[in-house]
Design a protein around this motif. Structure first.
Motif, PDB file in Angstrom:
ATOM      1  N   UNK A  18       0.827  -1.207   0.000  1.00 42.96           N
ATOM      2  CA  UNK A  18       0.000   0.000   0.000  1.00 42.96           C
ATOM      3  C   UNK A  18       0.861   1.256   0.000  1.00 42.96           C
ATOM      4  N   UNK A  19       0.515   2.162  -0.901  1.00 43.36           N
ATOM      5  CA  UNK A  19       1.192   3.451  -0.975  1.00 43.36           C
ATOM      6  C   UNK A  19       2.591   3.424  -1.583  1.00 43.36           C
ATOM      7  N   UNK A  20       3.020   2.290  -2.075  1.00 49.27           N
ATOM      8  CA  UNK A  20       4.363   2.173  -2.649  1.00 49.27           C
ATOM      9  C   UNK A  20       4.270   2.152  -4.175  1.00 49.27           C
ATOM     10  N   UNK A  21       5.206   2.810  -4.854  1.00 49.64           N
ATOM     11  CA  UNK A  21       5.188   2.776  -6.317  1.00 49.64           C
ATOM     12  C   UNK A  21       5.626   1.400  -6.822  1.00 49.64           C
ATOM     13  N   UNK A  22       4.784   0.786  -7.663  1.00 46.41           N
ATOM     14  CA  UNK A  22       5.042  -0.559  -8.151  1.00 46.41           C
ATOM     15  C   UNK A  22       5.095  -0.560  -9.674  1.00 46.41           C
TER      16      UNK A  22
ATOM     17  N   UNK B  19     -10.157  -2.893 -16.123  1.00 45.46           N
ATOM     18  CA  UNK B  19      -9.953  -1.450 -16.156  1.00 45.46           C
ATOM     19  C   UNK B  19     -10.424  -0.712 -14.915  1.00 45.46           C
ATOM     20  N   UNK B  20     -11.233  -1.299 -14.081  1.00 47.42           N
ATOM     21  CA  UNK B  20     -11.804  -0.579 -12.938  1.00 47.42           C
ATOM     22  C   UNK B  20     -11.483  -1.258 -11.623  1.00 47.42           C
ATOM     23  N   UNK B  21     -11.028  -0.529 -10.648  1.00 44.56           N
ATOM     24  CA  UNK B  21     -10.572   0.852 -10.734  1.00 44.56           C
ATOM     25  C   UNK B  21      -9.230   0.954 -11.464  1.00 44.56           C
ATOM     26  N   UNK B  22      -8.972   2.126 -12.037  1.00 39.93           N
ATOM     27  CA  UNK B  22      -7.774   2.289 -12.862  1.00 39.93           C
ATOM     28  C   UNK B  22      -6.512   2.525 -12.049  1.00 39.93           C
ATOM     29  N   UNK B  23      -6.623   3.186 -10.942  1.00 39.14           N
ATOM     30  CA  UNK B  23      -5.442   3.513 -10.147  1.00 39.14           C
ATOM     31  C   UNK B  23      -4.953   2.338  -9.316  1.00 39.14           C
ATOM     32  N   UNK B  24      -3.649   2.272  -9.137  1.00 35.71           N
ATOM     33  CA  UNK B  24      -3.038   1.182  -8.366  1.00 35.71           C
ATOM     34  C   UNK B  24      -3.561   1.130  -6.936  1.00 35.71           C
ATOM     35  N   UNK B  25      -3.626   2.275  -6.262  1.00 36.48           N
ATOM     36  CA  UNK B  25      -4.074   2.280  -4.865  1.00 36.48           C
ATOM     37  C   UNK B  25      -5.522   1.833  -4.732  1.00 36.48           C
ATOM     38  N   UNK B  26      -6.388   2.302  -5.637  1.00 40.78           N
ATOM     39  CA  UNK B  26      -7.801   1.914  -5.588  1.00 40.78           C
ATOM     40  C   UNK B  26      -7.971   0.429  -5.906  1.00 40.78           C
ATOM     41  N   UNK B  27      -7.205  -0.071  -6.869  1.00 41.57           N
ATOM     42  CA  UNK B  27      -7.285  -1.495  -7.208  1.00 41.57           C
ATOM     43  C   UNK B  27      -6.784  -2.351  -6.049  1.00 41.57           C
ATOM     44  N   UNK B  28      -5.735  -1.900  -5.380  1.00 45.63           N
ATOM     45  CA  UNK B  28      -5.233  -2.629  -4.212  1.00 45.63           C
ATOM     46  C   UNK B  28      -6.278  -2.632  -3.098  1.00 45.63           C
ATOM     47  N   UNK B  29      -6.951  -1.514  -2.901  1.00 43.55           N
ATOM     48  CA  UNK B  29      -8.014  -1.463  -1.889  1.00 43.55           C
ATOM     49  C   UNK B  29      -9.151  -2.417  -2.242  1.00 43.55           C
ATOM     50  N   UNK B  30      -9.479  -2.507  -3.537  1.00 39.88           N
ATOM     51  CA  UNK B  30     -10.513  -3.454  -3.974  1.00 39.88           C
ATOM     52  C   UNK B  30     -10.098  -4.872  -3.615  1.00 39.88           C
ATOM     53  N   UNK B  31      -8.832  -5.218  -3.878  1.00 40.72           N
ATOM     54  CA  UNK B  31      -8.341  -6.562  -3.575  1.00 40.72           C
ATOM     55  C   UNK B  31      -8.344  -6.821  -2.074  1.00 40.72           C
ATOM     56  N   UNK B  32      -7.909  -5.846  -1.296  1.00 38.59           N
ATOM     57  CA  UNK B  32      -7.926  -6.016   0.166  1.00 38.59           C
ATOM     58  C   UNK B  32      -9.350  -6.207   0.671  1.00 38.59           C
TER      59      UNK B  32
ATOM     60  N   UNK C  26       0.459  -7.416 -17.378  1.00 38.84           N
ATOM     61  CA  UNK C  26      -0.489  -6.502 -16.775  1.00 38.84           C
ATOM     62  C   UNK C  26       0.181  -5.532 -15.812  1.00 38.84           C
ATOM     63  N   UNK C  27      -0.406  -4.351 -15.689  1.00 44.55           N
ATOM     64  CA  UNK C  27       0.042  -3.367 -14.701  1.00 44.55           C
ATOM     65  C   UNK C  27      -0.319  -3.880 -13.305  1.00 44.55           C
ATOM     66  N   UNK C  28       0.303  -3.312 -12.258  1.00 43.49           N
ATOM     67  CA  UNK C  28      -0.102  -3.713 -10.906  1.00 43.49           C
ATOM     68  C   UNK C  28      -1.607  -3.535 -10.658  1.00 43.49           C
ATOM     69  N   UNK C  29      -2.200  -2.448 -11.171  1.00 44.03           N
ATOM     70  CA  UNK C  29      -3.643  -2.244 -10.974  1.00 44.03           C
ATOM     71  C   UNK C  29      -4.438  -3.367 -11.636  1.00 44.03           C
ATOM     72  N   UNK C  30      -4.049  -3.771 -12.839  1.00 41.20           N
ATOM     73  CA  UNK C  30      -4.750  -4.851 -13.520  1.00 41.20           C
ATOM     74  C   UNK C  30      -4.598  -6.173 -12.770  1.00 41.20           C
ATOM     75  N   UNK C  31      -3.412  -6.430 -12.233  1.00 41.94           N
ATOM     76  CA  UNK C  31      -3.189  -7.648 -11.445  1.00 41.94           C
ATOM     77  C   UNK C  31      -4.090  -7.646 -10.216  1.00 41.94           C
TER      78      UNK C  31
END
Length: 175
Positions: free
Chosen positions: A46-50, A117-130, A56-61
């Protein structure tokens, strides 16, 4: 007795070949293969640049892994044929489970799944996964059949989701 051992070995060897040369897999898991281990790994990202080494991008993963967890609760959009979900799929999962690691094509979408594609941002996608992991951890109802492995109980699904995540994280690095 020897014949039975030989047949079992041949069957597992065939599954290993079908799962991408799985026996050659040697990288260790980033944490224990448990929901708590996965939570700790995700918290550390969380909060780290990946970046992704390839694919796939980190957000897509993160979206892909979240989809898999959500589908285990709500139902996968498409299932492999019943014969597959009662033979090859469970055999492949048994190999992954016994080995404590999964190896599968890391750019292959879940059959019939929505775009990543949703959510597009890495942080939002990580929150979705969490959130998906948290929802799964507290789920006490029936689980939907996995599109390839078939019926799994909560413990087996937990292991499948964590192994799936760890396999995908093998291509993600700090930027």
């Amino acid at each position: 007795m020897r014949r039975r051992t030989l047949l079992k070995g041949a069957a597992l060897g065939g599954v290993a070949v079908m799962t991408g040369g799985f026996w050659a897999l040697g990288s260790p898991a980033p944490a224990p293969v448990s929901l708590e281990g996965a939570r700790r790994v995700l918290d550390g990202l969380a909060g780290r640049p990946l970046i992704s080494v390839t694919g796939w991008s980190p957000a897509e993963v993160f979206n892909h892994c979240a989809q898999s967890i959500e589908y285990s609760l709500e139902g996968y959009p498409e299932l492999k044929p019943a014969w597959f979900r009662h033979s090859i799929g469970p055999a492949a999962f048994a190999v992954f489970s016994a080995r404590g690691a999964m190896r599968h094509p890391l750019q292959e979408a879940i059959p019939g799944a929505a775009p990543l594609a949703e959510p597009t941002g890495q942080d939002a996608a990580l929150q979705r996964l969490q959130a998906a992991f948290a929802r799964f951890a507290t789920h006490t109802g029936a689980l939907q059949p996995h599109f390839a492995y078939g019926a799994l109980d909560h413990d087996a699904y937990s292991q499948a989701h964590v192994l799936h995540l760890y396999n995908h994280l093998s291509l993600i690095r700090l930027a």
